[in-house]
Design a protein around this motif. Structure first.
Motif, PDB file in Angstrom:
ATOM      1  N   VAL A 190       0.838  -1.198   0.000  1.00  0.00           N
ATOM      2  CA  VAL A 190       0.000   0.000   0.000  1.00  0.00           C
ATOM      3  C   VAL A 190       0.872   1.247   0.000  1.00  0.00           C
ATOM      4  N   TYR A 191       0.641   2.110  -1.002  1.00  0.00           N
ATOM      5  CA  TYR A 191       1.314   3.412  -1.052  1.00  0.00           C
ATOM      6  C   TYR A 191       0.360   4.463  -0.512  1.00  0.00           C
ATOM      7  N   ASP A 192       0.802   5.135   0.546  1.00  0.00           N
ATOM      8  CA  ASP A 192      -0.002   6.149   1.212  1.00  0.00           C
ATOM      9  C   ASP A 192       0.320   7.509   0.614  1.00  0.00           C
ATOM     10  N   LEU A 193      -0.588   8.038  -0.193  1.00  0.00           N
ATOM     11  CA  LEU A 193      -0.368   9.326  -0.844  1.00  0.00           C
ATOM     12  C   LEU A 193      -0.736  10.498   0.054  1.00  0.00           C
ATOM     13  N   ASP A 194      -1.277  10.213   1.232  1.00  0.00           N
ATOM     14  CA  ASP A 194      -1.572  11.274   2.194  1.00  0.00           C
ATOM     15  C   ASP A 194      -0.365  11.590   3.081  1.00  0.00           C
ATOM     16  N   LYS A 195       0.653  10.722   3.033  1.00  0.00           N
ATOM     17  CA  LYS A 195       1.873  10.981   3.800  1.00  0.00           C
ATOM     18  C   LYS A 195       2.740  12.016   3.086  1.00  0.00           C
ATOM     19  N   GLU A 196       3.616  12.645   3.836  1.00  0.00           N
ATOM     20  CA  GLU A 196       4.594  13.575   3.250  1.00  0.00           C
ATOM     21  C   GLU A 196       5.998  13.191   3.719  1.00  0.00           C
ATOM     22  N   PRO A 197       6.823  12.650   2.799  1.00  0.00           N
ATOM     23  CA  PRO A 197       6.508  12.317   1.414  1.00  0.00           C
ATOM     24  C   PRO A 197       5.672  11.033   1.339  1.00  0.00           C
ATOM     25  N   ALA A 198       5.032  10.834   0.200  1.00  0.00           N
ATOM     26  CA  ALA A 198       4.227   9.628   0.003  1.00  0.00           C
ATOM     27  C   ALA A 198       5.133   8.402   0.003  1.00  0.00           C
ATOM     28  N   GLY A 199       4.574   7.280   0.429  1.00  0.00           N
ATOM     29  CA  GLY A 199       5.355   6.047   0.456  1.00  0.00           C
ATOM     30  C   GLY A 199       4.560   4.907   1.041  1.00  0.00           C
ATOM     31  N   PRO A 200       5.159   3.719   1.155  1.00  0.00           N
ATOM     32  CA  PRO A 200       4.452   2.548   1.692  1.00  0.00           C
ATOM     33  C   PRO A 200       4.011   2.766   3.138  1.00  0.00           C
ATOM     34  N   ASN A 201       2.898   2.133   3.479  1.00  0.00           N
ATOM     35  CA  ASN A 201       2.389   2.213   4.842  1.00  0.00           C
ATOM     36  C   ASN A 201       1.545   0.972   5.119  1.00  0.00           C
ATOM     37  N   ASP A 202       1.417   0.584   6.379  1.00  0.00           N
ATOM     38  CA  ASP A 202       0.543  -0.525   6.751  1.00  0.00           C
ATOM     39  C   ASP A 202      -0.903  -0.087   6.610  1.00  0.00           C
ATOM     40  N   TRP A 203      -1.743  -0.975   6.078  1.00  0.00           N
ATOM     41  CA  TRP A 203      -3.118  -0.579   5.777  1.00  0.00           C
ATOM     42  C   TRP A 203      -3.879  -0.145   7.022  1.00  0.00           C
ATOM     43  N   HIS A 204      -3.614  -0.782   8.165  1.00  0.00           N
ATOM     44  CA  HIS A 204      -4.363  -0.450   9.377  1.00  0.00           C
ATOM     45  C   HIS A 204      -3.908   0.863  10.012  1.00  0.00           C
ATOM     46  N   LYS A 205      -2.814   1.449   9.504  1.00  0.00           N
ATOM     47  CA  LYS A 205      -2.338   2.729  10.020  1.00  0.00           C
ATOM     48  C   LYS A 205      -2.810   3.910   9.177  1.00  0.00           C
ATOM     49  N   LEU A 206      -3.492   3.648   8.089  1.00  0.00           N
ATOM     50  CA  LEU A 206      -3.928   4.706   7.192  1.00  0.00           C
ATOM     51  C   LEU A 206      -4.995   5.575   7.847  1.00  0.00           C
ATOM     52  N   LYS A 207      -4.999   6.843   7.468  1.00  0.00           N
ATOM     53  CA  LYS A 207      -5.902   7.810   8.084  1.00  0.00           C
ATOM     54  C   LYS A 207      -7.360   7.391   7.953  1.00  0.00           C
ATOM     55  N   ASN A 208      -7.742   6.931   6.797  1.00  0.00           N
ATOM     56  CA  ASN A 208      -9.130   6.547   6.560  1.00  0.00           C
ATOM     57  C   ASN A 208      -9.526   5.353   7.431  1.00  0.00           C
ATOM     58  N   VAL A 209      -8.652   4.354   7.509  1.00  0.00           N
ATOM     59  CA  VAL A 209      -8.938   3.165   8.307  1.00  0.00           C
ATOM     60  C   VAL A 209      -8.977   3.522   9.790  1.00  0.00           C
ATOM     61  N   GLN A 210      -8.091   4.396  10.229  1.00  0.00           N
ATOM     62  CA  GLN A 210      -8.089   4.832  11.628  1.00  0.00           C
ATOM     63  C   GLN A 210      -9.375   5.573  11.985  1.00  0.00           C
ATOM     64  N   ALA A 211      -9.938   6.311  11.011  1.00  0.00           N
ATOM     65  CA  ALA A 211     -11.208   7.002  11.266  1.00  0.00           C
ATOM     66  C   ALA A 211     -12.328   5.994  11.514  1.00  0.00           C
ATOM     67  N   TYR A 212     -12.358   4.914  10.717  1.00  0.00           N
ATOM     68  CA  TYR A 212     -13.340   3.856  10.943  1.00  0.00           C
ATOM     69  C   TYR A 212     -13.127   3.221  12.322  1.00  0.00           C
ATOM     70  N   TYR A 213     -11.872   2.966  12.655  1.00  0.00           N
ATOM     71  CA  TYR A 213     -11.550   2.311  13.923  1.00  0.00           C
ATOM     72  C   TYR A 213     -12.046   3.146  15.105  1.00  0.00           C
ATOM     73  N   ARG A 214     -11.748   4.433  15.066  1.00  0.00           N
ATOM     74  CA  ARG A 214     -12.172   5.316  16.166  1.00  0.00           C
ATOM     75  C   ARG A 214     -13.695   5.383  16.242  1.00  0.00           C
ATOM     76  N   PHE A 215     -14.352   5.431  15.092  1.00  0.00           N
ATOM     77  CA  PHE A 215     -15.813   5.508  15.062  1.00  0.00           C
ATOM     78  C   PHE A 215     -16.435   4.307  15.769  1.00  0.00           C
ATOM     79  N   PHE A 216     -15.962   3.108  15.451  1.00  0.00           N
ATOM     80  CA  PHE A 216     -16.550   1.913  16.045  1.00  0.00           C
ATOM     81  C   PHE A 216     -16.108   1.719  17.497  1.00  0.00           C
ATOM     82  N   MET A 217     -14.880   2.096  17.810  1.00  0.00           N
ATOM     83  CA  MET A 217     -14.430   1.968  19.190  1.00  0.00           C
ATOM     84  C   MET A 217     -15.210   2.906  20.109  1.00  0.00           C
ATOM     85  N   ASP A 218     -15.534   4.101  19.616  1.00  0.00           N
ATOM     86  CA  ASP A 218     -16.320   5.042  20.423  1.00  0.00           C
ATOM     87  C   ASP A 218     -17.727   4.516  20.689  1.00  0.00           C
ATOM     88  N   ARG A 219     -18.169   3.572  19.885  1.00  0.00           N
ATOM     89  CA  ARG A 219     -19.531   3.036  20.013  1.00  0.00           C
ATOM     90  C   ARG A 219     -19.531   1.541  20.335  1.00  0.00           C
TER      91      ARG A 219
END
Length: 286
Positions: free
Chosen positions: A251-280
């Motif tokens: 996975v290449y994370d284009l939201d990082k600066e500079p862009a580069g590989p990242n673990d899928w579960h660390k991505l901003k979008n996935v973390q938003a889902y995680y926080r949403f469900f953990m809060d509930r």
């Protein structure tokens, strides 16, 4: 199966082109020259499954289109180009490991939407012809018919077939009754399974569009099987957590600066889902 190993973008040369008399007062954009340098990514190394992740405007679809054009991938829907697109492609380069793939295809959301519209038009045509088929059935069922020549055999066969069927069965069989059996999501999934074959490179632009979470998981399973059993390579632009979870995907994370590989579960979008469900989470436990 890895066919395409590396892709080299024409990053870093936009300024040289600008200074070397390519500037024209009638142009207000040098797209795609001015997109990727901002990401700090000049090269991508591919695996069996490579994912370009990023928010809206991150450049993931642009990168996918550039790769598709450079490798000569077949495409159905048109896409945004510019006066400098061919110049840009000329400065890009790539490395193949195994160039013996049988197909190179890009599938976009527009392809899926066009396919669903075709299904809708077909269904509208079916509605128009339903009354015609009813009248035809009643004529075949209850009118007498005499065979006068060998040319009438096919007509007699149709009439005999109608006499052996109920009204509803006759109408369904003559109107392709299977067309209406699929929802939009099921039709979209069917499009992927019909287009993806053995020994190919497939570029998928936001394949999650039109798919429910359940259908996205089915697509994930299908893509993983296609890599394992059908020797396919996938390059995917997405921000779906389900697609991002594809096994062993790079996975290449284009939201990082500079862009580069990242673990899928660390991505901003996935973390938003995680926080949403953990809060509930208490709501799920009750």
């Amino acid at each position: 199966m890895v066919y395409l190993k590396n892709f080299y973008f024409a990053s870093g040369i936009a300024e040289d082109l600008y200074l070397n008399d390519i500037q024209r007062t009638c142009y207000d954009s040098f797209y795609p020259f001015m997109i990727l340098p901002q990401k700090g990514i000049d090269e991508i190394e591919f695996k069996d499954v490579t994912i370009l992740y990023g928010g809206n405007g991150s450049g993931k679809s642009t990168m996918l289109n550039i790769i598709a054009e450079k490798i000569g991938a077949e495409r159905m829907a048109p896409y945004n180009r510019s006066n400098f697109y061919e110049d840009y492609l000329g400065y890009c380069d790539l490395d193949y490991i195994n160039a013996q793939m049988e197909e190179k295809l890009i599938i976009t959301s527009d392809d899926i939407f066009d396919y669903m519209l075709d299904i809708r038009r077909l269904n509208e045509g079916i509605d128009t012809k339903r009354e015609e088929r009813l009248e035809e059935y009643l004529d075949y069922k209850y009118s007498s018919y005499q065979l006068k020549s060998i040319d009438d055999i096919e007509e007699l066969r149709k009439r005999n077939a109608a006499k052996s069927k109920t009204q509803s069965k006759y109408i369904r069989e003559t109107l392709l009754d299977n067309v209406r059996e699929y929802s939009n999501g099921e039709s979209a999934f069917k499009y992927f399974t019909s287009k993806i074959k053995e020994n190919g490179i497939y570029l998928l632009d936001e394949p999650e569009n039109s798919l429910s979470p359940e259908m996205q998981l089915e697509l994930v399973n299908f893509l993983e099987q296609s890599v394992r059993a059908f020797r396919c390579q996938f390059i995917i632009a997405t921000h779906s957590p389900f697609i991002l979870s594809l096994k062993n995907a790079l996975v290449y994370d284009l939201d990082k600066e500079p862009a580069g590989p990242n673990d899928w579960h660390k991505l901003k979008n996935v973390q938003a889902y995680y926080r949403f469900f953990m809060d509930r989470r208490e709501e799920f436990e009750n």
